[in-house]
Design an enzyme around this catalytic site. Sequence first.
Site, PDB file in Angstrom:
ATOM      1  N   LYS A 126      -2.707  -7.261 -18.167  1.00  0.00           N
ATOM      2  CA  LYS A 126      -1.623  -8.130 -18.649  1.00  0.00           C
ATOM      3  C   LYS A 126      -0.314  -7.521 -18.194  1.00  0.00           C
ATOM      4  O   LYS A 126       0.165  -6.566 -18.776  1.00  0.00           O
ATOM      5  CB  LYS A 126      -1.664  -8.256 -20.178  1.00  0.00           C
TER       6      LYS A 126
ATOM      7  N   SER B 171      -1.056  -4.274 -21.547  1.00  0.00           N
ATOM      8  CA  SER B 171       0.398  -4.352 -21.520  1.00  0.00           C
ATOM      9  C   SER B 171       1.062  -2.975 -21.581  1.00  0.00           C
ATOM     10  O   SER B 171       1.076  -2.254 -20.599  1.00  0.00           O
ATOM     11  CB  SER B 171       0.888  -5.268 -22.642  1.00  0.00           C
TER      12      SER B 171
ATOM     13  N   ASP C  96       0.077   7.172 -11.435  1.00  0.00           N
ATOM     14  CA  ASP C  96       0.775   7.111 -10.149  1.00  0.00           C
ATOM     15  C   ASP C  96       1.635   8.338  -9.886  1.00  0.00           C
ATOM     16  O   ASP C  96       1.899   8.677  -8.730  1.00  0.00           O
ATOM     17  CB  ASP C  96       1.641   5.854 -10.088  1.00  0.00           C
TER      18      ASP C  96
END
Length: 450
Positions: free
Chosen positions: A353, A328, A339
């Site tokens: 998740k 999470s 990224d």
Amino acid sequence: MPTPRLSPEQSHRQGLLLILGAGGIAAAVAIAAPGLGLPSTTSSSITDSPKEVIDQVWQIVYRDYLDSTGNYSPERWTTLRRDLLTKSYAGTDESYEAIRGMLASLDDPYTRFLDPKEFKQMQIDTSGELTGVGIQITLDKDTKDIVVVSPIEGTPASKAGVQPKDVIVSIDGESTKGMTTEDAVKLIRDQEGSEVTLGLRRKGDVVIVPLKRARIEINAVESRLNTGSDGTKVGYIRLKQFNAKASREMRAAIRDLEKQGAQGFVLDLRSNPGGLLEASVDIARQWLDEGTIVSTKTRDGIQDVRRATGSAVTDRPVVVLVNEGSASASEILSGALQDNNRAVLVGQKTFGKGLVQSVRGLSDGSGLTVTIAKYLTPKGTDIHKNGIRPDVPVELSEEEIQSLTVEQLGTGKDSQYRAAETTLIKALRSPGQGQAYQPGSANLQSALQR
């Protein structure tokens, strides 16, 4: 391009986004006031509890639910409402059972009803203090098993060797077959100092683990300055949970380590099950000066995008350690740094998740967590089930898993840390570009060149 914002109506309705771990896997939620934003009803038969609460739950799902299982249709949901509201209920126990049955038809373990006691406990759990054995659990949608996401470091479960992906098959000798996460939590939690015994299935074998419940104050961050094999000063930061203290503690740790001469950082998110979304966003901003951090996608499309704000605390290189217990909020942070080419990820694929739950207070003090969106990394990767894949895969051996102590994490006895340290040193030397790391140049990817 300007950052998309929630409309005033959306902001009023959804409240503050959080990630909670009370009674289940860490989940993104929005806490709203009792009955906030619920459409009014003209039917006199549902103006009083318990039918009022049933209809509140129904309307929240009808308006906001993001179907991730394929088991929801507006037509069937409308028929279910009519059926439920034509029945009589003797009291709250019967109406609560009706609500749980209604939500079970969605086959979504994250959309669940919380009675007043459970709802109050969920709110308490964001404070950084817990009472229990120190595990995050979830319900496997396919097998219906109660699965450990991660033990919380320093808790009775962690000290007893409970591991991510352990399946809880029994609690004090009672089989967990057919249990919800709420059922399991009620049995696991009790008074401080009392004992509970868990039966855990691990790689085909069942292990019996006795645990003594405790009140646990979680220090979110631990840090120290390590010296690499070549003399490099490495700032090691272990983030154990994204609780209310995490952002403040992270900022202090970064600054303190830089004062001590840290040339780069290893950020350890292994077995971090999540916590508050606002903490994860703020911590990402401490490492990122620019770029998208995370976006949420509802059934109406992209609704919220969080971005860096030019407030990074450090521009020194960072390597992030992750494993299958990183879930999470950990996946939001690691995905954002990966990224944006701000960090190299080392370790194992994360838990996966990425669904957002909104927690809504209901008129009688009970609550509801309902899936309303999913997380996307800056490059648009759907975190849910996919997880975040490391740039440098490194697994611990079974022998190391059994023998490695908490005190040895982030030391030379920790093979994943050794790999992270080596990766960091390569980034500092930047062998692929023939130059040392330059702050702001985001040239960490050179560490991947062999």
